[in-house]
Scaffold this motif. Structure first.
Motif, PDB file in Angstrom:
ATOM      1  N   ALA A 110      77.600  58.002  28.466  1.00 29.04           N
ATOM      2  CA  ALA A 110      78.409  59.181  28.761  1.00 29.04           C
ATOM      3  C   ALA A 110      77.552  60.441  28.755  1.00 29.04           C
ATOM      4  O   ALA A 110      76.566  60.544  28.018  1.00 29.04           O
ATOM      5  N   VAL A 111      77.932  61.398  29.582  1.00 31.73           N
ATOM      6  CA  VAL A 111      77.214  62.674  29.673  1.00 31.73           C
ATOM      7  C   VAL A 111      78.160  63.809  29.318  1.00 31.73           C
ATOM      8  O   VAL A 111      79.378  63.656  29.318  1.00 31.73           O
ATOM      9  N   GLY A 112      77.576  64.956  29.031  1.00 32.63           N
ATOM     10  CA  GLY A 112      78.386  66.096  28.630  1.00 32.63           C
ATOM     11  C   GLY A 112      79.254  66.651  29.741  1.00 32.63           C
ATOM     12  O   GLY A 112      80.359  67.139  29.488  1.00 32.63           O
ATOM     13  N   SER A 113      78.764  66.585  30.976  1.00 36.26           N
ATOM     14  CA  SER A 113      79.518  67.110  32.118  1.00 36.26           C
ATOM     15  C   SER A 113      79.547  66.066  33.237  1.00 36.26           C
ATOM     16  O   SER A 113      78.632  66.026  34.072  1.00 36.26           O
ATOM     17  N   PRO A 114      80.573  65.212  33.269  1.00 38.14           N
ATOM     18  CA  PRO A 114      80.650  64.215  34.340  1.00 38.14           C
ATOM     19  C   PRO A 114      80.657  64.828  35.732  1.00 38.14           C
ATOM     20  O   PRO A 114      80.094  64.238  36.669  1.00 38.14           O
ATOM     21  N   LEU A 115      81.268  65.995  35.899  1.00 38.55           N
ATOM     22  CA  LEU A 115      81.284  66.639  37.214  1.00 38.55           C
ATOM     23  C   LEU A 115      79.875  67.020  37.660  1.00 38.55           C
ATOM     24  O   LEU A 115      79.510  66.839  38.827  1.00 38.55           O
ATOM     25  N   THR A 116      79.083  67.556  36.740  1.00 40.11           N
ATOM     26  CA  THR A 116      77.710  67.930  37.081  1.00 40.11           C
ATOM     27  C   THR A 116      76.905  66.708  37.487  1.00 40.11           C
ATOM     28  O   THR A 116      76.174  66.718  38.489  1.00 40.11           O
ATOM     29  N   LEU A 117      77.030  65.640  36.707  1.00 38.33           N
ATOM     30  CA  LEU A 117      76.313  64.411  37.051  1.00 38.33           C
ATOM     31  C   LEU A 117      76.727  63.909  38.420  1.00 38.33           C
ATOM     32  O   LEU A 117      75.873  63.554  39.247  1.00 38.33           O
ATOM     33  N   LEU A 118      78.011  63.870  38.690  1.00 40.44           N
ATOM     34  CA  LEU A 118      78.478  63.333  39.965  1.00 40.44           C
ATOM     35  C   LEU A 118      77.988  64.173  41.134  1.00 40.44           C
ATOM     36  O   LEU A 118      77.575  63.630  42.168  1.00 40.44           O
ATOM     37  N   ARG A 119      78.008  65.487  40.969  1.00 36.18           N
ATOM     38  CA  ARG A 119      77.511  66.362  42.045  1.00 36.18           C
ATOM     39  C   ARG A 119      76.036  66.098  42.312  1.00 36.18           C
ATOM     40  O   ARG A 119      75.614  65.877  43.454  1.00 36.18           O
ATOM     41  N   THR A 167      87.614  67.007  40.681  1.00 34.17           N
ATOM     42  CA  THR A 167      86.811  65.937  41.269  1.00 34.17           C
ATOM     43  C   THR A 167      87.207  65.683  42.714  1.00 34.17           C
ATOM     44  O   THR A 167      86.356  65.357  43.552  1.00 34.17           O
ATOM     45  N   LEU A 168      88.490  65.820  43.035  1.00 36.48           N
ATOM     46  CA  LEU A 168      88.928  65.657  44.418  1.00 36.48           C
ATOM     47  C   LEU A 168      88.249  66.689  45.321  1.00 36.48           C
ATOM     48  O   LEU A 168      87.779  66.358  46.422  1.00 36.48           O
ATOM     49  N   ARG A 169      88.182  67.927  44.864  1.00 34.82           N
ATOM     50  CA  ARG A 169      87.527  68.957  45.680  1.00 34.82           C
ATOM     51  C   ARG A 169      86.026  68.706  45.763  1.00 34.82           C
ATOM     52  O   ARG A 169      85.406  68.916  46.815  1.00 34.82           O
ATOM     53  N   LEU A 170      85.431  68.242  44.664  1.00 39.29           N
ATOM     54  CA  LEU A 170      84.013  67.911  44.694  1.00 39.29           C
ATOM     55  C   LEU A 170      83.742  66.767  45.662  1.00 39.29           C
ATOM     56  O   LEU A 170      82.766  66.801  46.421  1.00 39.29           O
ATOM     57  N   ALA A 171      84.612  65.753  45.659  1.00 43.77           N
ATOM     58  CA  ALA A 171      84.440  64.621  46.572  1.00 43.77           C
ATOM     59  C   ALA A 171      84.474  65.081  48.020  1.00 43.77           C
ATOM     60  O   ALA A 171      83.693  64.610  48.855  1.00 43.77           O
ATOM     61  N   GLY A 172      85.382  66.001  48.331  1.00 37.17           N
ATOM     62  CA  GLY A 172      85.428  66.536  49.684  1.00 37.17           C
ATOM     63  C   GLY A 172      84.179  67.309  50.040  1.00 37.17           C
ATOM     64  O   GLY A 172      83.735  67.316  51.196  1.00 37.17           O
ATOM     65  N   GLU A 173      83.588  67.947  49.060  1.00 41.71           N
ATOM     66  CA  GLU A 173      82.407  68.777  49.287  1.00 41.71           C
ATOM     67  C   GLU A 173      81.128  67.968  49.451  1.00 41.71           C
ATOM     68  O   GLU A 173      80.322  68.239  50.349  1.00 41.71           O
TER      69      GLU A 173
END
Length: 288
Positions: A110-119, A167-173
């Motif tokens: 696990a990481v502190g910011s899953p959104l950052t990792l995914l981006r 995450t939905l908006r990130l996926a679109g981006e």
């Protein structure tokens, strides 16, 4: 819109069940079959590689959806994906995502910011699969001049799994498409489509799994399935072919590009269910 119909292999089933289910999917004329990498079931890449080899010469697409990014270095994922695409051109589908956070914690990944990792991961992965030399010095992803010797010969889209609005908006981006997580009802699926297209654009492709059950005790079996995923009962479609065709058709008309039917792990006749999807449901959905 010609909406695709796929199948999600129930992750609770053992891997030796994969081949007969694939044979039923090919016979049924389904468009795609997806394999998840739920902890601690079967490996996603190995399942996909076997499935692609077993269905060589067919038009069946086979997807890894999703591969949890905390568990794999991005360079390793790029090598695996490029190899599968080169061996089976145009048939491999790739989807990455956060993974289920309690499972990621159990593995120490696990990481502190899953959104950052995914981006950071999605950007680096797309670059590697495009044949670029990638250097990244991010918070989570670090690469120093990494370049694949054998990148895909044709573009390999990277789909991003998503559930929450950020995450939905990130996926679109950052993704070439969005794969919705389990847990949405029909209205939620269509709202999620709209959310990810805020950043991905009107033509951004979206797929969604829909839990299904037919036959004896269909609703009871379906309501017991979400508990394994920490979700509330009442989701999915229980009933006969007409019920499935109507529900899937509404999603297709509402803008969903691919409906991925996910049977329960205790379906009494899974192969028969798969054949019914192709015989009785797919023709209706194709016209949606």
């Amino acid at each position: 819109m010609n909406t695709r119909l796929g199948l999600a292999f129930p992750p609770s089933l053992p891997p030796e069940r994969i081949r007969p289910v694939l044979e039923a999917a090919v016979e049924a004329g389904l468009d795609e079959v997806w394999f998840s990498e739920d902890c601690f079931k079967s490996g996603g890449v190995s399942a996909v590689a076997s499935a692609l080899a077993w269905t060589e010469g067919t038009g069946l697409a086979v997807g890894a959806g999703l591969l949890p990014v905390p568990l794999r270095n991005v360079a390793a994922t790029a090598m695996e994906a490029a190899t599968l695409e080169r061996l089976h051109p145009g048939r491999f589908r790739l989807c990455i995502g956060h993974g289920v956070q309690p499972w990621m914690q159990m593995t120490g990944a696990a990481v502190g910011s899953p959104l950052t990792l995914l981006r950071e991961y999605a950007v680096a992965l797309r670059g590697l699969l495009a044949g670029e030399r990638v250097t990244a010095d991010g918070r989570c992803v670090r690469l120093d001049g990494v370049e694949l010797d054998h990148p895909p010969k044709q573009p390999l889209p990277v789909h991003v799994g998503a559930a929450g609005p950020r995450t939905l908006r990130l996926a679109g981006e950052v993704g070439d498409g969005t794969a919705l997580a389990l847990g949405f009802d029909s209205d939620g699926i269509l709202k999620a489509c709209a959310t990810t297209r805020e950043t991905g654009g009107a033509r951004h492709p979206v797929s969604a799994p829909v839990m299904i059950a037919t036959g004896d005790r269909a609703r009871q079996r379906l309501d017991s399935e979400p508990a394994a995923y920490g979700m509330q009962p009442g989701l999915g479609v229980a009933g006969g072919p007409d019920d499935l065709a109507e529900a899937f058709g509404q999603l297709g008309r509402g803008g969903l590009n691919s409906v991925i039917a996910q049977p329960t792990g205790d379906d009494p006749d899974l192969d028969g269910l798969v054949r019914m999807l192709g015989r009785d449901v797919r023709p209706t959905l194709a016209a949606a």
